[in-house]
Scaffold this motif. Structure first.
Motif, PDB file in Angstrom:
ATOM      1  N   ARG A  72      -1.027  17.492  -0.672  1.00 49.08           N
ATOM      2  CA  ARG A  72      -1.142  16.026   0.028  1.00 49.08           C
ATOM      3  C   ARG A  72      -2.663  15.214   0.227  1.00 49.08           C
ATOM      4  NH1 ARG A  72       3.274  13.486  -1.243  1.00 49.08           N
ATOM      5  NH2 ARG A  72       3.543  11.603   0.499  1.00 49.08           N
TER       6      ARG A  72
ATOM      7  N   ARG B  73      -3.902   9.474  -7.923  1.00 43.32           N
ATOM      8  CA  ARG B  73      -4.565   8.676  -8.649  1.00 43.32           C
ATOM      9  C   ARG B  73      -5.560   8.689  -9.527  1.00 43.32           C
ATOM     10  NH1 ARG B  73      -5.139   4.735  -3.911  1.00 43.32           N
ATOM     11  NH2 ARG B  73      -3.158   3.704  -4.349  1.00 43.32           N
TER      12      ARG B  73
ATOM     13  N   ARG C 272       0.830  -0.888  -0.246  1.00 47.68           N
ATOM     14  CA  ARG C 272      -0.379   0.587  -0.058  1.00 47.68           C
ATOM     15  C   ARG C 272       0.937   1.242  -0.405  1.00 47.68           C
ATOM     16  NH1 ARG C 272      -3.562   0.433   4.701  1.00 47.68           N
ATOM     17  NH2 ARG C 272      -3.403  -1.444   4.033  1.00 47.68           N
ATOM     18  N   ALA C 273       2.061   1.340   0.811  1.00 47.46           N
ATOM     19  CA  ALA C 273       2.525   2.531   0.596  1.00 47.46           C
ATOM     20  C   ALA C 273       3.351   2.782  -0.247  1.00 47.46           C
ATOM     21  CB  ALA C 273       3.686   2.630   2.245  1.00 47.46           C
TER      22      ALA C 273
ATOM     23  N   ARG D 101       1.185   3.840  -2.957  1.00 45.29           N
ATOM     24  CA  ARG D 101       0.893   5.366  -3.014  1.00 45.29           C
ATOM     25  C   ARG D 101       2.066   6.336  -3.229  1.00 45.29           C
ATOM     26  NH1 ARG D 101      -1.364   4.828   2.337  1.00 45.29           N
ATOM     27  NH2 ARG D 101       0.536   4.404   2.970  1.00 45.29           N
ATOM     28  N   ARG D 102       2.553   6.060  -3.103  1.00 46.38           N
ATOM     29  CA  ARG D 102       4.175   6.900  -3.301  1.00 46.38           C
ATOM     30  C   ARG D 102       4.425   6.697  -5.493  1.00 46.38           C
ATOM     31  NH1 ARG D 102       6.661   3.721   0.441  1.00 46.38           N
ATOM     32  NH2 ARG D 102       7.636   1.791  -0.974  1.00 46.38           N
TER      33      ARG D 102
ATOM     34  N   GLY E  23      -4.247  13.465  -0.890  1.00 47.11           N
ATOM     35  CA  GLY E  23      -4.273  11.414  -0.664  1.00 47.11           C
ATOM     36  C   GLY E  23      -4.283  10.699  -1.458  1.00 47.11           C
ATOM     37  N   ALA E  24      -3.405   9.458  -1.349  1.00 47.61           N
ATOM     38  CA  ALA E  24      -3.510   8.727  -2.850  1.00 47.61           C
ATOM     39  C   ALA E  24      -4.829   8.435  -3.513  1.00 47.61           C
ATOM     40  CB  ALA E  24      -3.123   7.263  -1.923  1.00 47.61           C
TER      41      ALA E  24
ATOM     42  N   TRP F  72       1.918   9.337  -6.079  1.00 50.06           N
ATOM     43  CA  TRP F  72       2.439  10.653  -6.115  1.00 50.06           C
ATOM     44  C   TRP F  72       2.930  10.749  -7.404  1.00 50.06           C
ATOM     45  CZ3 TRP F  72      -0.615  14.325  -4.368  1.00 50.06           C
ATOM     46  CH2 TRP F  72      -1.353  14.193  -4.068  1.00 50.06           C
TER      47      TRP F  72
END
Length: 101
Positions: A77, A84, A31-32, A35-36, A79-80, A39
């Motif tokens: 920021r 997306r 998940r991390a 997310r990276r 959120g993911a 972004w």
């Protein structure tokens, strides 16, 4: 409780904890990473849009507005989901309603 039951209970607790961590940690890591990646892709798209805007001979107000919105989302920021593309402008949909294709 006999003395032989206590080590078995302790071993069972350790086994359950190890199984929980073995399932949880890879999911959190994936998940991390997702997310990276989201972004990074969003920042690259914003940079490409900025370069295209600067190279364009004419200004497009809608493109300027969308680029400014994307830059605000990235700066805040958002959120993911925003990275997306889920944080775009528009009215919120009612619960249970699907986006039309």
């Amino acid at each position: 409780m006999t003395a032989s039951v206590v080590p078995w209970l302790g071993g069972g607790v350790v086994a359950v904890a190890a199984g929980f961590l073995a399932a949880l940690l890879p999911r959190r890591r994936a998940r991390a990473e997702g997310r990276r990646i989201a972004w990074s892709s969003a920042r690259a798209a914003i940079h490409d849009a900025t370069v295209s805007r600067d190279a364009s001979p004419a200004t497009e107000p809608e493109a300027e507005r969308l680029l400014a919105h994307a830059e605000l989302l990235a700066a805040g920021r958002g959120g993911a989901g925003a990275a997306r593309g889920g944080g775009g402008p528009g009215p919120p949909r009612a619960r249970g309603m699907r986006k039309q294709p």
